[in-house]
Design a protein around this motif. Structure first.
Motif, mmCIF file in Angstrom:
data_model
loop_
_atom_site.group_PDB
_atom_site.id
_atom_site.type_symbol
_atom_site.label_atom_id
_atom_site.label_comp_id
_atom_site.label_asym_id
_atom_site.label_seq_id
_atom_site.Cartn_x
_atom_site.Cartn_y
_atom_site.Cartn_z
ATOM 1 N N UNK A 259 0.845 -1.204 0.000
ATOM 2 C CA UNK A 259 0.000 0.000 0.000
ATOM 3 C C UNK A 259 0.875 1.247 0.000
ATOM 4 N N UNK A 260 1.912 1.220 0.811
ATOM 5 C CA UNK A 260 2.832 2.360 0.903
ATOM 6 C C UNK A 260 3.528 2.610 -0.441
ATOM 7 N N UNK A 261 3.795 1.513 -1.159
ATOM 8 C CA UNK A 261 4.500 1.622 -2.441
ATOM 9 C C UNK A 261 3.648 2.268 -3.535
ATOM 10 N N UNK A 262 2.334 2.370 -3.313
ATOM 11 C CA UNK A 262 1.507 3.041 -4.320
ATOM 12 C C UNK A 262 0.811 4.286 -3.766
ATOM 13 N N UNK A 263 1.125 4.629 -2.516
ATOM 14 C CA UNK A 263 0.503 5.834 -1.938
ATOM 15 C C UNK A 263 1.556 6.827 -1.451
ATOM 16 N N UNK A 264 2.143 6.537 -0.292
ATOM 17 C CA UNK A 264 3.064 7.520 0.320
ATOM 18 C C UNK A 264 4.299 7.786 -0.512
ATOM 19 N N UNK A 265 4.954 6.715 -0.966
ATOM 20 C CA UNK A 265 6.245 6.873 -1.644
ATOM 21 C C UNK A 265 6.095 7.626 -2.973
ATOM 22 N N UNK A 266 5.142 7.255 -3.850
ATOM 23 C CA UNK A 266 4.990 8.030 -5.090
ATOM 24 C C UNK A 266 4.608 9.483 -4.811
ATOM 25 N N UNK A 267 3.817 9.707 -3.760
ATOM 26 C CA UNK A 267 3.422 11.076 -3.414
ATOM 27 C C UNK A 267 4.649 11.905 -3.058
ATOM 28 N N UNK A 268 5.561 11.291 -2.298
ATOM 29 C CA UNK A 268 6.798 11.986 -1.911
ATOM 30 C C UNK A 268 7.665 12.232 -3.135
ATOM 31 N N UNK A 269 7.767 11.240 -4.015
ATOM 32 C CA UNK A 269 8.600 11.374 -5.220
ATOM 33 C C UNK A 269 8.079 12.509 -6.105
ATOM 34 N N UNK A 270 6.747 12.619 -6.200
ATOM 35 C CA UNK A 270 6.167 13.666 -7.040
ATOM 36 C C UNK A 270 6.225 15.032 -6.369
#
Lengths: 110, 167
Positions: B154-165
């Motif tokens: 879940x984190x790999x498709x929510x928090x982490x991409x949000x931070x990268x963007x």
């Protein structure tokens, strides 16, 4: 003599939606689904998962599959890997899983 | 909850219907890394050679090694500079049998090491048409097949991409 409820295999029902480039029949869908589970989990995994097709509506693409409760995650992963049905490009959209079919049908209709 | 698929290779217009808040379209939001790049888009550094990746980690947004090579130096450097590895799902869909089992094996080992060293990763579809796209539930299920827990997927498709963007 039937098995006592406490000793019976626990089941889960997994609902999904099929999106394909051309209409597919119930037989084609479940052949592809069971084949995907067999190839991903192997013979031993397939036997543990014990998948069984329950229902498929060609008009809406809505389907229900029964499996062992302990192997629900593996079965869902197997469905996610499916990319073709009878040579046609397709995708399986996972909806939800439940202990009863009635709840899944109710959720789908709503 | 906001879901992201940071790498698709076609004009995915109906991404909101599929459950995503944002997608990264190749050529528009995401591009390949070049040494003299100047644009503001996300840069994907992709190479099978770890020695090529390591000196360029600071300047990229995402990293992908198709062989999932276990170079601890690269993985640690990515953690230090808060970069994330991309784990595309498309090679798994395109392969079958022993080839698919081999890709899954390498990816599982790689993700285990990433979790141990605290390095982030994202799950992407790299879809080139609508049938190759995967909705959030399907990406999470594939993440679980790759050895991740539900929360990690879940984190790999929510928090982490949000931070990268940068959102």
């Amino acid at each position: 003599m039937s098995v006592k409820p406490t000793m019976r295999d626990k089941r889960r029902y997994v609902s999904f939606m099929v999106e394909a480039e051309s209409p597919v029949s119930e037989k084609e869908v479940f052949e592809a689904v069971l084949g995907s589970i067999l190839s991903f989990l192997g013979e031993l995994g397939y036997s543990k998962a014990n998948p069984k097709p329950m229902k498929f509506e060609s008009s809406t693409g809505f389907g229900i599959l029964r499996c062992a409760a302990t192997e629900t995650d593996s079965v869902r992963s197997s469905l996610a890997f499916l990319s073709k049905i009878n040579g046609k490009r397709a995708a399986i959209r996972l909806l939800s899983n439940s202990g009863s079919i009635r709840k899944l049908k109710k959720n789908f209709k709503s | 909850m906001d879901y992201f698929d940071l790498h698709v290779r076609f004009n995915f217009e109906n991404y909101k219907e599929s459950g995503f808040s944002r997608v990264g379209i190749w050529g528009k939001d995401l591009e390949g890394f070049e040494d003299n790049r100047r644009s503001e888009r996300l840069a994907l550094l992709e190479s099978a050679d770890s020695s090529y990746i390591k000196p360029r980690i600071k300047r990229c947004s995402l990293i992908h090694n198709p062989n999932y090579e276990l170079d601890l130096g690269v993985i640690r450097a990515a953690a230090k500079h808060e970069k994330a590895f991309e784990v595309p799902v498309r090679p798994l869909l395109a392969s079958s049998g022993i080839e698919r089992a081999s890709i899954i094996k390498r990816t599982r080992r790689f993700l285990t090491i990433c979790n141990k060293l605290g390095t982030d990763y994202i799950l992407t579809s790299r879809a080139s048409n609508i049938y190759e796209t995967k909705r959030p539930a399907e990406l999470i299920a594939i993440g679980c097949a790759l050895g991740l827990t539900y929360d990690q997927s879940l984190r790999a498709i929510t928090e982490v991409p949000k931070r990268i963007m940068g959102l």
